[in-house]
Design a protein around this motif. Structure first.
Motif, PDB file in Angstrom:
ATOM      1  N   PHE A 229       2.347  -8.514   1.855  1.00  0.00           N
ATOM      2  CA  PHE A 229       0.982  -8.215   2.229  1.00  0.00           C
ATOM      3  C   PHE A 229       0.211  -9.518   2.365  1.00  0.00           C
ATOM      4  O   PHE A 229       0.603 -10.544   1.832  1.00  0.00           O
TER       5      PHE A 229
ATOM      6  N   GLN B 111      -4.485  -3.852 -16.204  1.00  0.00           N
ATOM      7  CA  GLN B 111      -4.962  -3.723 -14.831  1.00  0.00           C
ATOM      8  C   GLN B 111      -5.444  -2.307 -14.536  1.00  0.00           C
ATOM      9  O   GLN B 111      -6.497  -2.105 -13.939  1.00  0.00           O
TER      10      GLN B 111
ATOM     11  N   ASN C  87     -14.664 -10.126  -0.631  1.00  0.00           N
ATOM     12  CA  ASN C  87     -13.871  -8.953  -0.299  1.00  0.00           C
ATOM     13  C   ASN C  87     -14.807  -7.863   0.209  1.00  0.00           C
ATOM     14  O   ASN C  87     -15.738  -8.163   0.948  1.00  0.00           O
TER      15      ASN C  87
ATOM     16  N   TYR D 289       6.771   0.581 -10.165  1.00  0.00           N
ATOM     17  CA  TYR D 289       7.053  -0.177  -8.955  1.00  0.00           C
ATOM     18  C   TYR D 289       8.515  -0.038  -8.524  1.00  0.00           C
ATOM     19  O   TYR D 289       9.156  -0.979  -8.062  1.00  0.00           O
TER      20      TYR D 289
ATOM     21  N   ASN E 133      -6.692  -6.536  -5.382  1.00  0.00           N
ATOM     22  CA  ASN E 133      -5.899  -5.420  -4.856  1.00  0.00           C
ATOM     23  C   ASN E 133      -6.729  -4.157  -4.663  1.00  0.00           C
ATOM     24  O   ASN E 133      -6.356  -3.261  -3.894  1.00  0.00           O
ATOM     25  N   ASN E 134      -7.872  -4.098  -5.374  1.00  0.00           N
ATOM     26  CA  ASN E 134      -8.744  -2.929  -5.281  1.00  0.00           C
ATOM     27  C   ASN E 134     -10.047  -3.241  -4.544  1.00  0.00           C
ATOM     28  O   ASN E 134     -11.054  -2.543  -4.717  1.00  0.00           O
ATOM     29  N   ASP E 135     -10.009  -4.281  -3.728  1.00  0.00           N
ATOM     30  CA  ASP E 135     -11.094  -4.596  -2.779  1.00  0.00           C
ATOM     31  C   ASP E 135     -12.377  -5.116  -3.401  1.00  0.00           C
ATOM     32  O   ASP E 135     -13.439  -5.066  -2.767  1.00  0.00           O
TER      33      ASP E 135
ATOM     34  N   ASP F 140      -6.111 -10.721  -9.839  1.00  0.00           N
ATOM     35  CA  ASP F 140      -5.190 -10.135  -8.855  1.00  0.00           C
ATOM     36  C   ASP F 140      -5.429  -8.638  -8.681  1.00  0.00           C
ATOM     37  O   ASP F 140      -5.429  -8.119  -7.556  1.00  0.00           O
ATOM     38  N   GLU F 141      -5.638  -7.937  -9.803  1.00  0.00           N
ATOM     39  CA  GLU F 141      -5.841  -6.497  -9.698  1.00  0.00           C
ATOM     40  C   GLU F 141      -7.181  -6.169  -9.047  1.00  0.00           C
ATOM     41  O   GLU F 141      -7.293  -5.205  -8.277  1.00  0.00           O
TER      42      GLU F 141
ATOM     43  N   TYR G 206       7.638  -6.806  -8.403  1.00  0.00           N
ATOM     44  CA  TYR G 206       7.235  -6.417  -9.748  1.00  0.00           C
ATOM     45  C   TYR G 206       8.415  -5.799 -10.476  1.00  0.00           C
ATOM     46  O   TYR G 206       9.225  -5.089  -9.899  1.00  0.00           O
TER      47      TYR G 206
ATOM     48  N   SER H 294      -2.580 -11.920   1.482  1.00  0.00           N
ATOM     49  CA  SER H 294      -3.439 -12.149   0.328  1.00  0.00           C
ATOM     50  C   SER H 294      -4.765 -12.745   0.778  1.00  0.00           C
ATOM     51  O   SER H 294      -4.852 -13.431   1.801  1.00  0.00           O
TER      52      SER H 294
END
Length: 290
Positions: A22, A279, A47, A12, A78-80, A74-75, A6, A24
């Motif tokens: 990580f 995001q 998820n 970042y 990233n937050n499950d 994507d966000e 990023y 994906s």
């Protein structure tokens, strides 16, 4: 394994030194047979089952591959959150790509509504008890149309990102004239294909008067009224540099007691660093509601 780097230094900085790898979550392509026997598709990311599933809908003639939709998906991952990102078929079998203005458009708001309903039913069959809807641009108009026509207890909230109609702000008088003409033609039972102005399509959107009116009848005033009377929690996220938004749109939304988050410097698509603002705001909205 994928590696993502990023470029936003303020958030970042460590990733600029060493990108963090990580694992994906792999998308599952879901195929859904529609009443017209066409097949619609969606990307599904299962998820954390303890969190609500989020249905993300793209804007005018786009697909689930559109950049702003990808930021959102994507966000969420990233937050499950589990995510379902459909591509509305627009009466095209297994549609994958955005649709051009000069295509023959046989779809309408009602057929979109039927499709959204089927995706909601699909999620319910997967056992989800809480569904959050997230729309971008005119995708909100389609979601709101669905919500005003059907009450679903499993749908808990709507997060409307850059909500607008398919009117072109620079062609308002032209659109009003086309609507007037289309209504006359429908009244006279004339239903031949013609070229109209919708969204970024300037007299190049070919469809019937009835199909055109299904979208064009949603004026800014009508959208404002509908979004303010939804029976679920609703929040708007919008950039203060959104050139697609109607005049004084933020003030009008707030005048209806709609919760509005304004992101400074962001355009309609949240380009550049505004992606990260979107995001962050999206995740905050989900945390606030759940």
């Amino acid at each position: 394994m994928k590696t993502f780097c990023y470029g936003n230094m303020s958030r970042y900085i460590l990733l600029l030194i060493l990108c963090v790898p990580f694992f994906s979550i792999q998308a599952k392509e879901i195929q859904l047979q529609l009443p017209n026997q066409l097949t619609a598709t969606a990307e599904y990311y299962p998820n954390n089952p303890d969190r609500p599933v989020v249905l993300v809908l793209h804007g005018f003639l786009q697909s689930n591959e559109f950049s702003t939709v990808r930021y959102i998906v994507d966000e969420l991952l990233n937050n499950d959150y589990s995510v379902l990102a459909p591509t509305l078929s627009l009466n095209i079998n297994r549609r994958k790509q955005s649709l051009n203005c000069d295509s023959l458009h046989t779809h309408n708001l009602n057929s979109d509504n039927v499709e959204i309903n089927q995706w909601i039913e699909w999620l319910k069959k997967q056992g989800y008890q809480s569904i959050v809807l997230v729309g971008h641009s005119s995708g909100n108009m389609q979601l709101i149309n669905y919500l005003q026509n059907k009450t679903e207890p499993v749908i808990k909230s709507l997060i409307a990102v850059s909500p607008v109609t398919v009117w072109n702000n620079y062609k308002l008088e032209q659109t009003r004239n086309e609507i007037k003409q289309a209504r006359q033609e429908v009244k006279s039972s004339v239903n031949k294909n013609q070229k109209y102005t919708l969204g970024f399509c300037d007299r190049s959107y070919e469809t019937t008067p009835e199909n055109f009116l299904s979208y064009a009848s949603w004026s800014d005033t009508y959208l404002l009224e509908r979004i303010s009377t939804l029976p679920i929690k609703t929040q708007v996220i919008i950039g203060d540099h959104d050139s697609y938004a109607p005049s004084n749109w933020i003030e009008k939304l707030r005048s209806k007691n709609i919760k509005v988050t304004v992101l400074e410097g962001a355009d309609h698509f949240f380009s550049g660093d505004a992606e990260f603002l979107l995001q962050d705001s999206l995740v905050e909205s989900l945390v606030d509601n759940f």
